[in-house]
Design an enzyme around this catalytic site. Structure first.
Site, mmCIF file in Angstrom:
data_model
loop_
_atom_site.group_PDB
_atom_site.id
_atom_site.type_symbol
_atom_site.label_atom_id
_atom_site.label_comp_id
_atom_site.label_asym_id
_atom_site.label_seq_id
_atom_site.Cartn_x
_atom_site.Cartn_y
_atom_site.Cartn_z
ATOM 1 N N GLY A 194 58.989 -14.172 65.928
ATOM 2 C CA GLY A 194 60.169 -13.614 65.931
ATOM 3 C C GLY A 194 60.571 -12.321 64.790
ATOM 4 N N SER A 195 60.995 -11.309 65.282
ATOM 5 C CA SER A 195 61.151 -10.224 64.324
ATOM 6 C C SER A 195 62.280 -10.763 63.198
ATOM 7 C CB SER A 195 61.532 -9.044 65.197
ATOM 8 O OG SER A 195 60.434 -8.595 65.681
ATOM 9 N N GLY A 196 62.667 -9.873 62.148
ATOM 10 C CA GLY A 196 63.333 -9.921 61.395
ATOM 11 C C GLY A 196 62.916 -10.356 60.061
ATOM 12 N N HIS A 197 61.610 -10.463 59.791
ATOM 13 C CA HIS A 197 60.654 -11.003 58.814
ATOM 14 C C HIS A 197 59.834 -9.798 57.934
ATOM 15 C CE1 HIS A 197 61.845 -14.969 60.074
ATOM 16 N NE2 HIS A 197 61.108 -14.827 61.069
ATOM 17 N N LYS B 165 52.741 -19.636 62.935
ATOM 18 C CA LYS B 165 53.774 -20.310 62.183
ATOM 19 C C LYS B 165 54.387 -21.523 62.896
ATOM 20 C CE LYS B 165 56.556 -16.805 61.175
ATOM 21 N NZ LYS B 165 56.090 -15.863 62.219
ATOM 22 N N HIS C 49 64.481 -18.256 59.122
ATOM 23 C CA HIS C 49 65.449 -17.888 60.253
ATOM 24 C C HIS C 49 66.883 -17.915 60.197
ATOM 25 C CE1 HIS C 49 61.320 -18.675 61.646
ATOM 26 N NE2 HIS C 49 61.354 -17.978 62.666
#
Ligand SMILES: Nc1ncnc2c1ncn2[C@@H]1O[C@H](COP(=O)(O)OP(=O)(O)O)[C@@H](O)[C@H]1O
Ligand SMILES: Nc1ncnc2c1ncn2[C@@H]1O[C@H](COP(=O)(O)OP(=O)(O)O)[C@@H](O)[C@H]1O
Ligand SMILES: [Mg+2]
Ligand SMILES: [Mg+2]
Ligand SMILES: [Mg+2]
Ligand SMILES: [Mg+2]
Lengths: 333, 219, 333, 219
Positions: A54-57, A105, A219
């Protein structure tokens, strides 16, 4: 929600467009399906390294595409694992003929999507191996759970496995190195304040003015425990002790100490955490040989940090020190 | 008012699913925010939106074709845990339906069982792990005990709703909610709730021809 | 106030202690009076480069001590310029016999304290030059004001002047280069959310849910204008246009584009700003030759960003590309 | 109740200044937060705290020595704009006082004028720029028109307070508040307020011997 964005649905696309414009010498951004590959394409004869999630990291994973690290990264929607239709072409773009290692992950979504993609790639004749990262000691690891999460240790796996691939290791060797790093790394995090997912428009959980979440993931999922705010030294100990216990690291051993910011916490605070973590390791007779302090795997604008310890041996140390040239991590090149 | 469970029904089912998922987008986000990462409603809405767009472009040739198209869209557009799980479910459902032009009660039960088995094969969750399996499994059992197709769908939807409701006190052992340990108790599982919405949509689609074509499209 | 700190009064000391522990190969931290110098000490025959200012802007300045950049940094209390009793020994530690250049952000406090320190150093026989950085176009520059503030352009001055010093330039030449960079760089910033100074314990200003401050400084001081939240593209234009106008950059010119995070804003958002800023420069016929995107000069946990444009010539480009090895900026070494 | 403006008075002045600065720490922070960076109270409190610590260690030998010690502490501990400005003020005041054992009205006026001139020399602010000069300048003028030492101090303190109050409508043209442009109007200048506190402390110190030794120490 106040963010420097245009449209919550366009955040990932526009951000990566800017990312590609800023680093044209290093990466090329493929828009649809969305993935990021090295500007020069796959390196013939080199084992390819692909990660995603997922993006956001950010800067994970796209920020680690480049010499000595990843060959391609597959960003999903924010906090949502990418889908096989993007993972497959990214794997193809990373394949220099020597096979591709997927660094995944350990989240159900990532595991399932990479699993499907891996099967599809295998069907096309690419030798795909999967290395799971599950370094989060905050989560119980048992047969009857989804197992531990993959968090900050992922950065170290990508760097070290990337160096192994770059020096020409076979796919078996790269897989073995990545697995060794994953086996020797442990992390734990905490949040002082939640993050806000753009499409949700409000914080991912609520915390009172004096509460923090210990054992937070990346998350915006709540942690295992909500406790009162304590001084940084005490919080650092609450993170480091379970890590050291679980890793079983002790007297005379050498480690890399990684203090990671969640995105909204100033660097100065991370060094305060680093200070205590290093002291605690010294008290255990553990030698900190390498350090990494900064925002390397974040959770949007979450305030908080994680502590990661990697047990080093001479080969891992050498691979850590090997040249790396990516948008977010660079030395020796 | 009942209609055949034919290709038109399958299309109505998908459109009605998209409609109710869009309608419950916030609620699913909220449920996932409580014990997960708050994206389930967004993900599912994106996936079913893509299904509707595809339906608008090309009418499916059969029940099986409709379900297979849905499977592909869910697999490639939803992401997360739910994407591959629902994708596999619809793919297995499509295979189970085969070339059938319209489904009878036995075929409905078999289709639902195939879907559930696909989810379990991929996700390895057991009953009581607080996942969508807790809605699918009672649905499959109830459909098997019912009579004709419509009755099977109705029984399945009722059972899925009860199953979703029953996830509330459970402690999650699979998926993202499992990281919470005991703190996951006291909340509905978002995937179980979306399952009950989708199975209820199948009943609604069977009750009326309204909803075919553009009218019922969720977006 | 939730921060990873132990005691508001110990934040700077403890953070720098951790910083020193994390980077022993690069820096040594002198505790009282507090300053940071290169681990190896002054380089004989090389012009020394010293900067300093209030803390809270990390990694600035201590993060830029090392090969190809600063010789010493003097951190004051949070948002408070350091005092001569620390600036003087830092200057001595940086003096390799070829003189020392002070890079000073244009704030009354910094100017006055460096001025006093410079006089004291001159009295001890060190050739001290001062280069003021005043790149913030949000502030009116006139004889009857304190003049423009020094903000993100400082990082570029330190990098490029550092490279000039490292290649062996004389103090006149280093001063001239630093002055040239300062003359060709412009910045402007905005805040979505204020920062919280540890000893104040609460936000440095209040913003309603839909308000932002345009023309913000880096000390939590309010901006020049409070406006409603707009899409990132519009906000980027509000920053870039005054910069481009003031710098008078146009068709055929080459620039470095620097999008800086204020500390609490995720990297992904900075790339969304970068994207639009690069587009706007392209529309003006300006070629972006180099980029820098990230948290390089922050304002504690402030949410927001600044945009900086530096007009490049061949020499500045070459000096930008020259090796640098500091805790916060590294390439080619 | 008036006392000589001697060494003991000078020490009481510094201790009383430390006490009132500590007392108004929050208020000064608040004023600086409005149009600056919110550190003025913290900086001044740190500086005067160091002065008290130094007084506790070693009693000053003369008025001039007390002022010079204060200058050094303010210069090295306060930082920001106020540190060098107040440091210069006290240094020039010390020089003006010279070897005097006790100050008369003329000497008080000269001392205040020297301090003000030091601030102007360093900071180049003019009257009306909304800085501490707007408190110092009227204080100097008033002291020059007064009679004996106590009267001079009292007149200075009154004038400084009025001057500080008068900074409210002004638009800042120097210091950090100048970045705000028109938005700086409507707020008191923190440095002018701290000036009025320090000059009032000189009067309090002259009114009574209480406050010498440990009792009046602000920390
Ligand atoms: N192993 C599993 N088996 C069955 N269902 C699962 C499993 N893991 C997760 N789920 C379901 O997926 C739902 C979450 O979906 P979603 O939020 O879209 O994905 P993610 O958790 O990756 O964000 C859960 O509510 C649960 O019903
Ligand atoms: N050029 C100047 N001349 C006189 N006084 C000044 C000048 N600049 C600032 N000041 C004073 O300093 C005060 C601010 O001090 P302080 O907050 O401690 O420093 P900083 O602005 O560096 O944070 C202002 O309120 C003003 O009275
Ligand atoms: Mg998710
Ligand atoms: Mg989710
Ligand atoms: Mg200040
Ligand atoms: Mg101030």
């Amino acid at each position: 929600m106040k963010k420097l964005i245009n449209d919550p649905k366009a955040v990932v696309d526009e951000s990566l467009e800017g990312f590609g414009m800023a680093h044209p010498d290093l990466v090329s951004v493929h828009p649809d399906p969305l993935f990021v590959a090295r500007a020069g394409g796959a390196v013939p004869g080199k084992v390819g390294l692909v990660s995603g999630g997922g993006s956001g990291h950010e800067p994970l994973h796209a920020g680690y595409v480049g010499l000595g690290m990843l060959d391609a990264a597959v960003p999903g929607a924010v906090f949502t694992s990418p889908t096989p239709d993007a993972i497959v072409p990214a794997t193809q773009a990373a394949d220099g003929g020597a096979g591709v290692v997927h660094i995944v992950k350990n989240y159900t979504g990532d595991v399932l999507n990479f699993e499907t993609a891996g099967e599809l790639c295998a069907a096309e004749g690419i030798d795909v191996r999967t290395v799971l990262v599950n370094d989060d000691v905050a989560v119980e690891d048992s047969l009857y759970t989804a197992g531990r999460r993959g968090v900050a240790g992922t950065v170290l796996v990508e760097k070290i496995a990337g160096a192994a691939a770059e020096r020409g290791d076979s796919i078996d060797a790269v897989e073995a190195i990545a697995t060794r790093v994953a086996a020797n790394v442990r992390s734990m995090g905490l949040a002082l304040a939640p993050c806000t997912v753009p499409h949700a428009g409000r914080p991912s959980f609520e915390l009172a003015g004096d509460e923090i979440e210990i054992g937070i993931g990346i998350h915006g999922e709540p942690g295992r425990q909500r406790v009162g705010l304590e001084p940084a030294d005490a919080l650092t100990e609450a993170l480091l002790s379970p890590i050291a216990e679980d890793l079983g690291v002790g007297e005379g051993e050498q480690v890399l100490l990684f203090v990671n910011g969640m995105g909204g916490t100033p660097l100065a605070e991370l060094y305060i955490v680093y200070r205590r973590a290093a002291q605690l390791l010294a008290e255990r007779g553990v030698a900190v040989r390498r350090s990494l302090v900064g925002n390397y795997i974040t959770s949007l604008d979450m305030q908080g940090c994680s502590v990661t310890v990697l047990r080093l041996d001479d080969e891992l140390l050498e691979l850590w020190d090997a040249p790396v040239h990516t948008p977010a991590l660079r030395w020796g090149a | 008012m009942m209609t055949d469970l034919d290709t038109a029904w399958a299309e109505r089912w998908l459109r009605e699913s998209a409609r109710v998922i869009a309608l419950h987008r916030e609620e699913l986000i909220e449920l996932d925010r409580a014990i997960g990462d708050g994206d389930h409603g967004e993900n599912m809405d994106r996936g079913f939106g893509a299904i509707v767009a595809q339906l608008d472009e090309e009418a499916p040739a059969s029940v099986g074709a409709a379900l297979k198209m849905a499977a592909m869209m869910l697999m490639s557009k939803v992401g997360g845990a739910a994407g591959p799980l629902y994708g596999t479910a619809f793919l297995r459902a499509a295979t189970s339906v085969g070339e059938a032009e319209a489904l009878n009660g036995t075929e409905v039960a078999a289709m639902l069982a195939a879907a559930r088995d696909g989810i379990v094969a991929r996700g390895r969750a057991e009953l009581g792990d607080k996942t969508m399996v807790d809605a699918w499994s009672p649905a499959v059992d109830a459909a098997g005990r019912a009579g004709d197709g419509e009755a099977a769908l109705g029984a399945a939807a009722d059972a899925a709703e009860a199953g979703a409701e029953a996830t509330k006190p459970l402690v999650a052992r699979k998926g993202r909610a499992s990281y919470l340990g005991q703190r996951s108790a006291g909340h509905l599982d978002p995937g179980a709730v979306s399952t009950s919405l989708i199975l209820r949509a199948a009943v609604t689609a069977a009750m009326s021809e309204i909803g075919a074509g553009g009218a019922g499209g969720g977006r």
